[in-house]
Write a protein that holds these residues in place. Structure first.
Motif, PDB file in Angstrom:
ATOM      1  N   LYS A   5     108.208  68.362 -52.232  1.00  0.00           N
ATOM      2  CA  LYS A   5     107.972  68.209 -50.807  1.00  0.00           C
ATOM      3  C   LYS A   5     108.373  69.496 -50.092  1.00  0.00           C
ATOM      4  CE  LYS A   5     108.910  65.061 -46.979  1.00  0.00           C
ATOM      5  NZ  LYS A   5     109.599  63.808 -46.601  1.00  0.00           N
ATOM      6  N   TYR A   6     107.483  69.947 -49.202  1.00  0.00           N
ATOM      7  CA  TYR A   6     107.771  71.106 -48.367  1.00  0.00           C
ATOM      8  C   TYR A   6     108.146  70.598 -46.981  1.00  0.00           C
ATOM      9  CZ  TYR A   6     107.030  75.060 -45.271  1.00  0.00           C
ATOM     10  OH  TYR A   6     107.192  76.020 -44.317  1.00  0.00           O
ATOM     11  N   PHE A   7     109.173  71.171 -46.370  1.00  0.00           N
ATOM     12  CA  PHE A   7     109.562  70.777 -45.017  1.00  0.00           C
ATOM     13  C   PHE A   7     109.895  72.008 -44.197  1.00  0.00           C
ATOM     14  CE2 PHE A   7     112.759  69.392 -41.852  1.00  0.00           C
ATOM     15  CZ  PHE A   7     111.924  68.564 -41.106  1.00  0.00           C
ATOM     16  N   ASN A   8     109.269  72.124 -43.037  1.00  0.00           N
ATOM     17  CA  ASN A   8     109.554  73.192 -42.085  1.00  0.00           C
ATOM     18  C   ASN A   8     110.288  72.545 -40.915  1.00  0.00           C
ATOM     19  OD1 ASN A   8     109.264  74.832 -39.688  1.00  0.00           O
ATOM     20  ND2 ASN A   8     107.741  76.046 -40.796  1.00  0.00           N
ATOM     21  N   ARG A   9     111.587  72.727 -40.867  1.00  0.00           N
ATOM     22  CA  ARG A   9     112.442  72.085 -39.869  1.00  0.00           C
ATOM     23  C   ARG A   9     112.045  72.481 -38.440  1.00  0.00           C
ATOM     24  NH1 ARG A   9     116.847  69.675 -41.251  1.00  0.00           N
ATOM     25  NH2 ARG A   9     117.150  70.941 -43.099  1.00  0.00           N
ATOM     26  N   LYS A  10     111.694  73.756 -38.243  1.00  0.00           N
ATOM     27  CA  LYS A  10     111.355  74.246 -36.906  1.00  0.00           C
ATOM     28  C   LYS A  10     110.148  73.512 -36.312  1.00  0.00           C
ATOM     29  CE  LYS A  10     110.342  78.520 -34.411  1.00  0.00           C
ATOM     30  NZ  LYS A  10     110.132  79.963 -34.531  1.00  0.00           N
TER      31      LYS A  10
END
Length: 129
Positions: free
Chosen positions: A31-36
């Motif tokens: 899983k890829y997650f971009n918090r911004k």
């Protein structure tokens, strides 16, 4: 040339990941997650190497498409399962699990044997030989 991948915006990528891994033997990547941005995604890889990216981000509005009516633009994802018997058994398995079959089992005018089911987010999935 080949299509590298197809992407779907989703409300619940975990539910879609479970659907495609359970019924179509897709293998999920990390899983890829971009918090911004609040963006998350998975790449799902099928046995042939084809990939589907499922993506989720809170700022993406719900679709206005109606899964029962057809419009111009992208309309379905076709997945070959190798035989009429596999089309029949997978369609029955999906129906038994509560997934809606919206068309078929049938042989089309151009010779395809298929059914059409809705995934958990009402995307049309054509199951064919």
């Amino acid at each position: 040339m080949k299509i590298e991948h197809i992407a779907i915006w989703a409300e619940d990528i975990e539910k879609l990941k479970a659907f495609y891994t359970t019924y179509f033997k897709a293998k999920p990547g990390n899983k890829y997650f971009n918090r911004k941005k609040g963006f998350s995604s998975y790449f799902l890889t099928f046995e042939t190497g084809a990939r589907l990216e499922i993506m989720q981000m809170p700022s993406i509005p719900k679709t206005r498409n109606d899964p029962y009516r057809q419009f111009t633009g992208f309309i379905h994802l076709a997945i070959s399962v190798g035989s009429k018997e596999n089309v029949d058994s997978l369609t029955a398995r999906l129906a038994g699990a509560g997934h809606e079959v919206v068309d078929g089992l049938r042989t089309t005018g151009d010779g395809y044997y298929e059914s059409v089911v809705l995934d958990p987010e009402h995307n049309r999935i054509e199951i064919t030989v």
